[in-house]
Design a protein around this motif. Structure first.
Motif, PDB file in Angstrom:
ATOM      1  N   MET A   1      69.368  11.976  15.717  1.00 21.35           N
ATOM      2  CA  MET A   1      70.335  11.339  14.839  1.00 21.35           C
ATOM      3  C   MET A   1      71.204  12.412  14.194  1.00 21.35           C
ATOM      4  O   MET A   1      70.712  13.439  13.780  1.00 21.35           O
ATOM      5  N   THR A   2      72.493  12.107  14.102  1.00 26.26           N
ATOM      6  CA  THR A   2      73.460  13.070  13.590  1.00 26.26           C
ATOM      7  C   THR A   2      74.257  12.459  12.449  1.00 26.26           C
ATOM      8  O   THR A   2      74.645  11.300  12.512  1.00 26.26           O
ATOM      9  N   LEU A   3      74.500  13.261  11.426  1.00 23.41           N
ATOM     10  CA  LEU A   3      75.426  12.895  10.361  1.00 23.41           C
ATOM     11  C   LEU A   3      76.759  13.544  10.697  1.00 23.41           C
ATOM     12  O   LEU A   3      76.834  14.767  10.867  1.00 23.41           O
ATOM     13  N   HIS A   4      77.799  12.723  10.827  1.00 20.46           N
ATOM     14  CA  HIS A   4      79.141  13.209  11.124  1.00 20.46           C
ATOM     15  C   HIS A   4      79.967  13.128   9.848  1.00 20.46           C
ATOM     16  O   HIS A   4      80.010  12.073   9.216  1.00 20.46           O
ATOM     17  N   THR A   5      80.618  14.223   9.470  1.00 25.11           N
ATOM     18  CA  THR A   5      81.522  14.202   8.323  1.00 25.11           C
ATOM     19  C   THR A   5      82.946  14.402   8.817  1.00 25.11           C
ATOM     20  O   THR A   5      83.198  15.218   9.706  1.00 25.11           O
ATOM     21  N   VAL A   6      83.851  13.635   8.238  1.00 25.42           N
ATOM     22  CA  VAL A   6      85.272  13.725   8.588  1.00 25.42           C
ATOM     23  C   VAL A   6      86.044  13.958   7.300  1.00 25.42           C
ATOM     24  O   VAL A   6      85.904  13.191   6.340  1.00 25.42           O
ATOM     25  N   ASN A   7      86.882  15.001   7.274  1.00 25.47           N
ATOM     26  CA  ASN A   7      87.619  15.318   6.053  1.00 25.47           C
ATOM     27  C   ASN A   7      89.136  15.174   6.192  1.00 25.47           C
ATOM     28  O   ASN A   7      89.880  15.615   5.324  1.00 25.47           O
ATOM     29  N   LYS A   8      89.595  14.548   7.258  1.00 26.63           N
ATOM     30  CA  LYS A   8      91.041  14.350   7.469  1.00 26.63           C
ATOM     31  C   LYS A   8      91.342  12.878   7.689  1.00 26.63           C
ATOM     32  O   LYS A   8      90.534  12.142   8.246  1.00 26.63           O
ATOM     33  N   THR A   9      92.541  12.462   7.299  1.00 24.08           N
ATOM     34  CA  THR A   9      92.986  11.098   7.583  1.00 24.08           C
ATOM     35  C   THR A   9      93.367  11.017   9.060  1.00 24.08           C
ATOM     36  O   THR A   9      93.641  12.043   9.695  1.00 24.08           O
ATOM     37  N   PRO A  10      93.403   9.815   9.616  1.00 24.51           N
ATOM     38  CA  PRO A  10      93.840   9.696  11.017  1.00 24.51           C
ATOM     39  C   PRO A  10      95.242  10.258  11.246  1.00 24.51           C
ATOM     40  O   PRO A  10      95.542  10.718  12.344  1.00 24.51           O
ATOM     41  N   GLY A  11      96.090  10.270  10.227  1.00 22.95           N
ATOM     42  CA  GLY A  11      97.437  10.808  10.362  1.00 22.95           C
ATOM     43  C   GLY A  11      97.502  12.323  10.327  1.00 22.95           C
ATOM     44  O   GLY A  11      98.482  12.918  10.776  1.00 22.95           O
ATOM     45  N   GLU A  12      96.473  12.970   9.792  1.00 26.09           N
ATOM     46  CA  GLU A  12      96.464  14.427   9.677  1.00 26.09           C
ATOM     47  C   GLU A  12      95.972  15.130  10.935  1.00 26.09           C
ATOM     48  O   GLU A  12      96.375  16.251  11.226  1.00 26.09           O
ATOM     49  N   SER A  13      95.041  14.508  11.623  1.00 26.78           N
ATOM     50  CA  SER A  13      94.466  15.120  12.819  1.00 26.78           C
ATOM     51  C   SER A  13      93.780  14.039  13.652  1.00 26.78           C
ATOM     52  O   SER A  13      93.689  12.883  13.243  1.00 26.78           O
ATOM     53  N   SER A  14      93.261  14.441  14.782  1.00 25.43           N
ATOM     54  CA  SER A  14      92.525  13.505  15.631  1.00 25.43           C
ATOM     55  C   SER A  14      91.032  13.522  15.316  1.00 25.43           C
ATOM     56  O   SER A  14      90.231  12.979  16.075  1.00 25.43           O
ATOM     57  N   ALA A  15      90.646  14.118  14.204  1.00 22.33           N
ATOM     58  CA  ALA A  15      89.226  14.276  13.865  1.00 22.33           C
ATOM     59  C   ALA A  15      88.485  12.947  13.837  1.00 22.33           C
ATOM     60  O   ALA A  15      87.398  12.835  14.415  1.00 22.33           O
ATOM     61  N   LEU A  16      89.040  11.934  13.193  1.00 26.21           N
ATOM     62  CA  LEU A  16      88.355  10.647  13.109  1.00 26.21           C
ATOM     63  C   LEU A  16      88.221  10.021  14.494  1.00 26.21           C
ATOM     64  O   LEU A  16      87.142   9.570  14.881  1.00 26.21           O
ATOM     65  N   LYS A  17      89.293  10.029  15.258  1.00 27.04           N
ATOM     66  CA  LYS A  17      89.267   9.458  16.616  1.00 27.04           C
ATOM     67  C   LYS A  17      88.238  10.174  17.477  1.00 27.04           C
ATOM     68  O   LYS A  17      87.441   9.539  18.176  1.00 27.04           O
ATOM     69  N   ASP A  18      88.222  11.498  17.424  1.00 27.36           N
ATOM     70  CA  ASP A  18      87.279  12.284  18.211  1.00 27.36           C
ATOM     71  C   ASP A  18      85.839  12.023  17.766  1.00 27.36           C
ATOM     72  O   ASP A  18      84.933  11.894  18.589  1.00 27.36           O
ATOM     73  N   CYS A  19      85.643  11.931  16.465  1.00 27.51           N
ATOM     74  CA  CYS A  19      84.320  11.658  15.912  1.00 27.51           C
ATOM     75  C   CYS A  19      83.815  10.297  16.376  1.00 27.51           C
ATOM     76  O   CYS A  19      82.691  10.172  16.856  1.00 27.51           O
ATOM     77  N   LEU A  20      84.647   9.274  16.220  1.00 25.82           N
ATOM     78  CA  LEU A  20      84.239   7.921  16.591  1.00 25.82           C
ATOM     79  C   LEU A  20      83.868   7.831  18.067  1.00 25.82           C
ATOM     80  O   LEU A  20      82.953   7.098  18.442  1.00 25.82           O
ATOM     81  N   ALA A  21      84.550   8.590  18.901  1.00 24.80           N
ATOM     82  CA  ALA A  21      84.262   8.582  20.336  1.00 24.80           C
ATOM     83  C   ALA A  21      82.922   9.229  20.666  1.00 24.80           C
ATOM     84  O   ALA A  21      82.360   8.976  21.729  1.00 24.80           O
ATOM     85  N   SER A  22      82.391  10.023  19.764  1.00 27.72           N
ATOM     86  CA  SER A  22      81.149  10.736  20.055  1.00 27.72           C
ATOM     87  C   SER A  22      79.923  10.165  19.333  1.00 27.72           C
ATOM     88  O   SER A  22      78.820  10.667  19.524  1.00 27.72           O
ATOM     89  N   LEU A  23      80.112   9.124  18.526  1.00 33.15           N
ATOM     90  CA  LEU A  23      78.986   8.547  17.789  1.00 33.15           C
ATOM     91  C   LEU A  23      77.982   7.895  18.732  1.00 33.15           C
ATOM     92  O   LEU A  23      78.351   7.272  19.722  1.00 33.15           O
ATOM     93  N   SER A  24      76.713   8.037  18.382  1.00 35.24           N
ATOM     94  CA  SER A  24      75.624   7.422  19.138  1.00 35.24           C
ATOM     95  C   SER A  24      74.809   6.531  18.214  1.00 35.24           C
ATOM     96  O   SER A  24      74.872   6.677  16.984  1.00 35.24           O
ATOM     97  N   ASP A  25      74.018   5.645  18.805  1.00 36.81           N
ATOM     98  CA  ASP A  25      73.146   4.781  18.011  1.00 36.81           C
ATOM     99  C   ASP A  25      72.317   5.615  17.041  1.00 36.81           C
ATOM    100  O   ASP A  25      71.776   6.659  17.419  1.00 36.81           O
ATOM    101  N   GLY A  26      72.250   5.154  15.803  1.00 39.45           N
ATOM    102  CA  GLY A  26      71.453   5.837  14.790  1.00 39.45           C
ATOM    103  C   GLY A  26      72.189   6.917  14.029  1.00 39.45           C
ATOM    104  O   GLY A  26      71.660   7.441  13.049  1.00 39.45           O
ATOM    105  N   ASP A  27      73.397   7.270  14.459  1.00 36.92           N
ATOM    106  CA  ASP A  27      74.187   8.272  13.734  1.00 36.92           C
ATOM    107  C   ASP A  27      74.748   7.672  12.453  1.00 36.92           C
ATOM    108  O   ASP A  27      74.730   6.454  12.251  1.00 36.92           O
ATOM    109  N   ALA A  28      75.251   8.541  11.601  1.00 42.70           N
ATOM    110  CA  ALA A  28      75.909   8.116  10.369  1.00 42.70           C
ATOM    111  C   ALA A  28      77.251   8.835  10.268  1.00 42.70           C
ATOM    112  O   ALA A  28      77.415   9.953  10.759  1.00 42.70           O
ATOM    113  N   LEU A  29      78.200   8.170   9.625  1.00 38.07           N
ATOM    114  CA  LEU A  29      79.543   8.710   9.418  1.00 38.07           C
ATOM    115  C   LEU A  29      79.793   8.793   7.925  1.00 38.07           C
ATOM    116  O   LEU A  29      79.602   7.813   7.204  1.00 38.07           O
ATOM    117  N   LEU A  30      80.212   9.962   7.463  1.00 41.36           N
ATOM    118  CA  LEU A  30      80.539  10.163   6.051  1.00 41.36           C
ATOM    119  C   LEU A  30      81.964  10.678   5.949  1.00 41.36           C
ATOM    120  O   LEU A  30      82.299  11.723   6.516  1.00 41.36           O
TER     121      LEU A  30
END
Length: 98
Positions: free
Chosen positions: A1-30
């Protein structure tokens, strides 16, 4: 299980999009820092395809600093710094997206 943190808005970078594409069951997003903007209802479309096992959080201090805490997506739970530390300890690893 992984905790993913994102510190940029979708307009600032592709961080959220990239993060969402890599999430697996049981992970958490902060969402932290400017990432807290993504917890606004207008960004809800980004989270509609997430598996139900993914837990979504937003750092309360960052949401408050940006005046966002009253309008946030109900799928996101607000947490404080102590909760952030607890989440980090509960997960096998922490991945930061920026």
């Amino acid at each position: 299980m992984t905790l993913h943190t994102v510190n940029k808005t979708p307009g600032e970078s592709s961080a959220l999009k990239d993060c969402l594409a890599s999430l697996s069951d049981g992970d958490a997003l902060l969402l932290i820092e400017n990432g807290a903007y993504a917890a606004m209802p207008g960004y809800a479309i980004h989270f509609t395809c997430l598996p139900g096992s993914i837990k979504c959080y937003v750092l309360l201090a960052d949401a408050q600093a940006r005046g966002l805490q009253q309008d946030q997506n109900p799928d996101f739970q607000s947490i404080d710094y102590d909760d952030f530390v607890a989440l980090s300890c509960q997960h096998d690893k922490v991945v930061s997206w920026f």
